[in-house]
Design a protein around this motif. Structure first.
Motif, PDB file in Angstrom:
ATOM      1  N   LYS A   1       1.332  -1.051   0.192  1.00  0.00           N
ATOM      2  CA  LYS A   1      -0.043   0.496  -0.096  1.00  0.00           C
ATOM      3  C   LYS A   1       1.106   1.203   0.150  1.00  0.00           C
ATOM      4  O   LYS A   1       0.856   1.758  -0.952  1.00  0.00           O
ATOM      5  CB  LYS A   1      -0.922   0.151   1.483  1.00  0.00           C
ATOM      6  N   GLU A   2       1.245   1.623   0.413  1.00  0.00           N
ATOM      7  CA  GLU A   2       2.508   2.441   0.592  1.00  0.00           C
ATOM      8  C   GLU A   2       3.434   2.361  -0.512  1.00  0.00           C
ATOM      9  O   GLU A   2       3.620   3.358  -1.169  1.00  0.00           O
ATOM     10  CB  GLU A   2       3.657   2.677   2.236  1.00  0.00           C
ATOM     11  N   ALA A   3       3.759   1.360  -0.897  1.00  0.00           N
ATOM     12  CA  ALA A   3       4.037   1.941  -2.185  1.00  0.00           C
ATOM     13  C   ALA A   3       3.355   2.254  -3.268  1.00  0.00           C
ATOM     14  O   ALA A   3       4.012   2.967  -4.096  1.00  0.00           O
ATOM     15  CB  ALA A   3       4.973   0.202  -2.851  1.00  0.00           C
ATOM     16  N   ARG A   4       2.714   1.809  -2.638  1.00  0.00           N
ATOM     17  CA  ARG A   4       1.386   2.269  -4.408  1.00  0.00           C
ATOM     18  C   ARG A   4       1.728   3.962  -4.114  1.00  0.00           C
ATOM     19  O   ARG A   4       1.397   4.366  -4.802  1.00  0.00           O
ATOM     20  CB  ARG A   4      -0.055   1.294  -3.518  1.00  0.00           C
ATOM     21  N   GLN A   5       1.947   4.222  -2.773  1.00  0.00           N
ATOM     22  CA  GLN A   5       1.306   5.596  -2.271  1.00  0.00           C
ATOM     23  C   GLN A   5       2.438   5.808  -2.779  1.00  0.00           C
ATOM     24  O   GLN A   5       1.876   7.655  -3.227  1.00  0.00           O
ATOM     25  CB  GLN A   5       1.008   5.991  -1.117  1.00  0.00           C
ATOM     26  N   ARG A   6       4.113   6.073  -2.972  1.00  0.00           N
ATOM     27  CA  ARG A   6       4.973   7.049  -3.548  1.00  0.00           C
ATOM     28  C   ARG A   6       4.840   6.279  -5.131  1.00  0.00           C
ATOM     29  O   ARG A   6       5.659   7.117  -5.456  1.00  0.00           O
ATOM     30  CB  ARG A   6       6.190   5.400  -2.944  1.00  0.00           C
ATOM     31  N   GLY A   7       3.547   5.531  -5.408  1.00  0.00           N
ATOM     32  CA  GLY A   7       4.241   5.439  -7.180  1.00  0.00           C
ATOM     33  C   GLY A   7       5.224   4.961  -7.297  1.00  0.00           C
ATOM     34  O   GLY A   7       5.635   5.374  -8.662  1.00  0.00           O
ATOM     35  N   ILE A   8       5.616   3.750  -6.396  1.00  0.00           N
ATOM     36  CA  ILE A   8       6.716   2.983  -7.068  1.00  0.00           C
ATOM     37  C   ILE A   8       6.411   2.186  -7.887  1.00  0.00           C
ATOM     38  O   ILE A   8       5.955   1.370  -8.220  1.00  0.00           O
ATOM     39  CB  ILE A   8       7.609   2.207  -5.212  1.00  0.00           C
ATOM     40  N   THR A   9       6.644   1.537  -8.997  1.00  0.00           N
ATOM     41  CA  THR A   9       6.716   0.980 -10.333  1.00  0.00           C
ATOM     42  C   THR A   9       6.811  -0.220 -10.038  1.00  0.00           C
ATOM     43  O   THR A   9       5.827  -1.512 -10.435  1.00  0.00           O
ATOM     44  CB  THR A   9       7.548   1.407 -11.471  1.00  0.00           C
ATOM     45  N   TYR A  10       8.135  -0.681 -10.158  1.00  0.00           N
ATOM     46  CA  TYR A  10       8.203  -2.492  -9.800  1.00  0.00           C
ATOM     47  C   TYR A  10       8.442  -2.501  -8.108  1.00  0.00           C
ATOM     48  O   TYR A  10       9.666  -1.673  -7.728  1.00  0.00           O
ATOM     49  CB  TYR A  10       9.734  -2.897 -10.400  1.00  0.00           C
ATOM     50  N   LEU A  11       7.881  -3.652  -7.635  1.00  0.00           N
ATOM     51  CA  LEU A  11       8.144  -4.534  -6.261  1.00  0.00           C
ATOM     52  C   LEU A  11       8.601  -5.376  -6.655  1.00  0.00           C
ATOM     53  O   LEU A  11       8.492  -6.962  -7.049  1.00  0.00           O
ATOM     54  CB  LEU A  11       6.956  -4.560  -5.525  1.00  0.00           C
ATOM     55  N   ILE A  12       9.687  -6.533  -6.213  1.00  0.00           N
ATOM     56  CA  ILE A  12       9.999  -7.020  -5.632  1.00  0.00           C
ATOM     57  C   ILE A  12      10.396  -8.260  -4.440  1.00  0.00           C
ATOM     58  O   ILE A  12      10.806  -7.468  -3.623  1.00  0.00           O
ATOM     59  CB  ILE A  12      11.678  -7.977  -6.558  1.00  0.00           C
ATOM     60  N   CYS A  13       9.061  -8.881  -4.053  1.00  0.00           N
ATOM     61  CA  CYS A  13       9.435  -9.092  -2.564  1.00  0.00           C
ATOM     62  C   CYS A  13       9.850  -9.858  -2.345  1.00  0.00           C
ATOM     63  O   CYS A  13       9.040 -11.639  -2.775  1.00  0.00           O
ATOM     64  CB  CYS A  13       8.433  -8.317  -2.318  1.00  0.00           C
ATOM     65  N   GLU A  14      10.043 -11.512  -1.122  1.00  0.00           N
ATOM     66  CA  GLU A  14      10.044 -12.177  -0.739  1.00  0.00           C
ATOM     67  C   GLU A  14       9.180 -12.035   0.066  1.00  0.00           C
ATOM     68  O   GLU A  14       7.944 -11.511   0.212  1.00  0.00           O
ATOM     69  CB  GLU A  14      10.710 -12.975   0.244  1.00  0.00           C
ATOM     70  N   MET A  15       8.239 -13.660  -0.055  1.00  0.00           N
ATOM     71  CA  MET A  15       6.965 -13.496   1.200  1.00  0.00           C
ATOM     72  C   MET A  15       6.173 -15.069   1.269  1.00  0.00           C
ATOM     73  O   MET A  15       7.298 -15.657   1.225  1.00  0.00           O
ATOM     74  CB  MET A  15       5.534 -13.195   0.051  1.00  0.00           C
ATOM     75  N   GLY A  16       5.989 -15.364   2.554  1.00  0.00           N
ATOM     76  CA  GLY A  16       5.200 -17.006   2.098  1.00  0.00           C
ATOM     77  C   GLY A  16       4.862 -17.602   1.949  1.00  0.00           C
ATOM     78  O   GLY A  16       4.203 -17.277   0.580  1.00  0.00           O
ATOM     79  N   TYR A  17       5.636 -19.223   1.788  1.00  0.00           N
ATOM     80  CA  TYR A  17       5.123 -20.018   0.807  1.00  0.00           C
ATOM     81  C   TYR A  17       3.609 -20.134   1.081  1.00  0.00           C
ATOM     82  O   TYR A  17       2.818 -20.474  -0.292  1.00  0.00           O
ATOM     83  CB  TYR A  17       5.703 -21.288   1.476  1.00  0.00           C
ATOM     84  N   ASP A  18       2.800 -19.434   2.491  1.00  0.00           N
ATOM     85  CA  ASP A  18       0.700 -19.820   1.969  1.00  0.00           C
ATOM     86  C   ASP A  18       0.031 -18.194   1.749  1.00  0.00           C
ATOM     87  O   ASP A  18      -0.861 -18.117   2.191  1.00  0.00           O
ATOM     88  CB  ASP A  18       0.312 -20.757   3.047  1.00  0.00           C
ATOM     89  N   GLN A  19       1.149 -17.311   1.449  1.00  0.00           N
ATOM     90  CA  GLN A  19       0.133 -15.946   1.340  1.00  0.00           C
ATOM     91  C   GLN A  19       0.223 -15.315  -0.556  1.00  0.00           C
ATOM     92  O   GLN A  19       0.000 -14.958  -0.640  1.00  0.00           O
ATOM     93  CB  GLN A  19       1.255 -15.188   1.844  1.00  0.00           C
ATOM     94  N   LYS A  20       0.147 -16.567  -1.603  1.00  0.00           N
ATOM     95  CA  LYS A  20      -0.119 -16.276  -2.189  1.00  0.00           C
ATOM     96  C   LYS A  20      -1.078 -15.370  -2.797  1.00  0.00           C
ATOM     97  O   LYS A  20      -1.470 -14.430  -3.295  1.00  0.00           O
ATOM     98  CB  LYS A  20       0.631 -17.343  -3.192  1.00  0.00           C
ATOM     99  N   GLU A  21      -2.168 -16.347  -2.396  1.00  0.00           N
ATOM    100  CA  GLU A  21      -3.897 -15.448  -2.560  1.00  0.00           C
ATOM    101  C   GLU A  21      -3.754 -14.365  -2.382  1.00  0.00           C
ATOM    102  O   GLU A  21      -4.397 -13.267  -2.713  1.00  0.00           O
ATOM    103  CB  GLU A  21      -4.538 -16.458  -1.914  1.00  0.00           C
ATOM    104  N   SER A  22      -3.285 -14.665  -0.390  1.00  0.00           N
ATOM    105  CA  SER A  22      -3.682 -12.806  -0.034  1.00  0.00           C
ATOM    106  C   SER A  22      -3.196 -11.592  -0.509  1.00  0.00           C
ATOM    107  O   SER A  22      -3.287 -10.338  -0.384  1.00  0.00           O
ATOM    108  CB  SER A  22      -3.358 -12.801   1.397  1.00  0.00           C
ATOM    109  N   VAL A  23      -1.260 -12.299  -1.164  1.00  0.00           N
ATOM    110  CA  VAL A  23      -0.701 -10.853  -1.588  1.00  0.00           C
ATOM    111  C   VAL A  23      -1.860 -10.766  -2.934  1.00  0.00           C
ATOM    112  O   VAL A  23      -1.392  -9.315  -3.548  1.00  0.00           O
ATOM    113  CB  VAL A  23       0.830 -11.901  -1.757  1.00  0.00           C
ATOM    114  N   SER A  24      -2.322 -12.083  -4.105  1.00  0.00           N
ATOM    115  CA  SER A  24      -2.647 -11.209  -5.386  1.00  0.00           C
ATOM    116  C   SER A  24      -3.152 -10.510  -4.930  1.00  0.00           C
ATOM    117  O   SER A  24      -3.801  -8.734  -5.399  1.00  0.00           O
ATOM    118  CB  SER A  24      -2.617 -12.521  -5.976  1.00  0.00           C
TER     119      SER A  24
END
Length: 328
Positions: free
Chosen positions: A275-298
């Motif tokens: 959300k904060e990246a969107r507020q800053r208008g950052i074009t690209y994000l590359i992040c790690e996440m939990g193995y079971d978080q694909k749905e919520s992150v999507s």
């Protein structure tokens, strides 16, 4: 005084699941004093651990993890004490070790047996073929995070990205590896922990890329200093993403909890970061996440106007994502 060969044999026996009485017998047979054994119980797990109480020597050692390579670890720890490589240890196996180094060695062995990660004992980790200083103020860089670095480098080359920000810099491994393997690139590295920032500064300076990296103390992207920076094209992060009640073994619990736990579900900090990246208008994000978080992150990526591409680690688990802002 004792020879390296004999000291290592005792160390290996200790790191294995040897019965305490058998270990005491081995110590007595090699003319070690009982105080060498008793001194083990004085070495406690770091304060960040859930269990830092002193207990009797018979149950002080954690059984929540297994030392799978006792010989290797015994040699690595001894090499750290003596400032020798494992090859040098093998070629000087009859060298005599004084009592001071022996005591230091036994203390580190006890801490390892009690769950302290090997990397914290030696203050050394190799990541992306680079060496970094680490202690229990920072997360230990994992091999799977090298995938994030490689993805970031490839994207920067493809899109001609020159400036990026890393949120939660920790030891500086991610920013350091990216800067060391790219040219004419610049980083802003943030962390909420002053201790982590100090370690990151040390590592970035050691790599010789400190002239291309600014360090900022910040809770995610909240620092006012970030408002005066040039537009940031890329954000990379390995944020805390473990659920607060997720069971972890003692070894992992020695690492700073602020860098491990992401909230009740585990994805709260990651969602806030997007959300904060969107507020800053950052074009690209590359992040790690939990193995079971694909749905919520999507879901949060879509809500914020990002299109996400997910990648897996070597074990086949969902491990991270590359997101592109599709509308302003």
């Amino acid at each position: 005084m004792i020879e390296i060969d004999l000291l290592l044999r005792i160390a290996v026996a200790f790191l294995k699941d040897m019965d305490l009485e058998e270990f005491k017998k081995l110590v007595y047979e090699t003319q070690f004093l009982i105080m060498d054994i008793n001194s083990f119980e004085n070495e406690k797990i770091p304060k960040d651990s859930q269990n830092n109480t002193k207990t009797h020597i018979s149950n002080v050692f954690s059984r929540d993890f297994v030392i799978t390579s006792p010989r290797y670890e015994a040699e690595v720890i001894l090499g750290h004490i003596l400032n020798m490589t494992r090859v040098e240890i093998h070629t000087h196996i009859k060298r005599k070790i004084n009592d001071f180094d022996k005591e230091r060695y036994f203390k580190l062995l006890a801490m390892r047996k009690n769950g302290m990660p090997l990397e914290y004992l030696t203050n050394r980790v190799v990541f992306y073929e680079l060496e970094f200083y680490v202690d229990n103020n920072v997360l230990i860089p994992r091999p799977e995070t090298e995938i994030l670095v490689q993805r970031a480098i490839s994207l920067m080359v493809e899109k001609n990205i020159t400036h990026f920000i890393e949120v939660g810099v920790g030891s500086g491994a991610i920013s350091g590896a990216i800067l060391k393997n790219t040219h004419n690139t610049y980083a802003i590295a943030t962390d909420i922990s002053k201790e982590a920032l100090n370690i990151a500064k040390h590592n970035i300076q050691t790599l010789g890329v400190d002239n291309r990296c600014d360090m900022i103390e910040s809770d995610l992207l909240q620092s006012p200093y970030l408002l005066i920076q040039k537009p940031i094209q890329l954000l990379v992060s390995n944020p805390p993403y473990i659920a607060n009640d997720y069971p972890l073994n003692q070894e992992v619990l020695c690492e700073p909890h602020i860098a491990l736990f992401g909230g009740q579900k585990g994805d709260e900090i990651l969602r806030r970061l997007i959300k904060e990246a969107r507020q800053r208008g950052i074009t690209y994000l590359i992040c790690e996440m939990g193995y079971d978080q694909k749905e919520s992150v999507s879901e949060i990526l879509y809500a914020m106007g990002y299109t996400g591409e997910f990648y897996k680690d070597e074990a086949g688990f969902d491990r991270g994502f590359i997101a592109t802002l599709t509308y302003n």
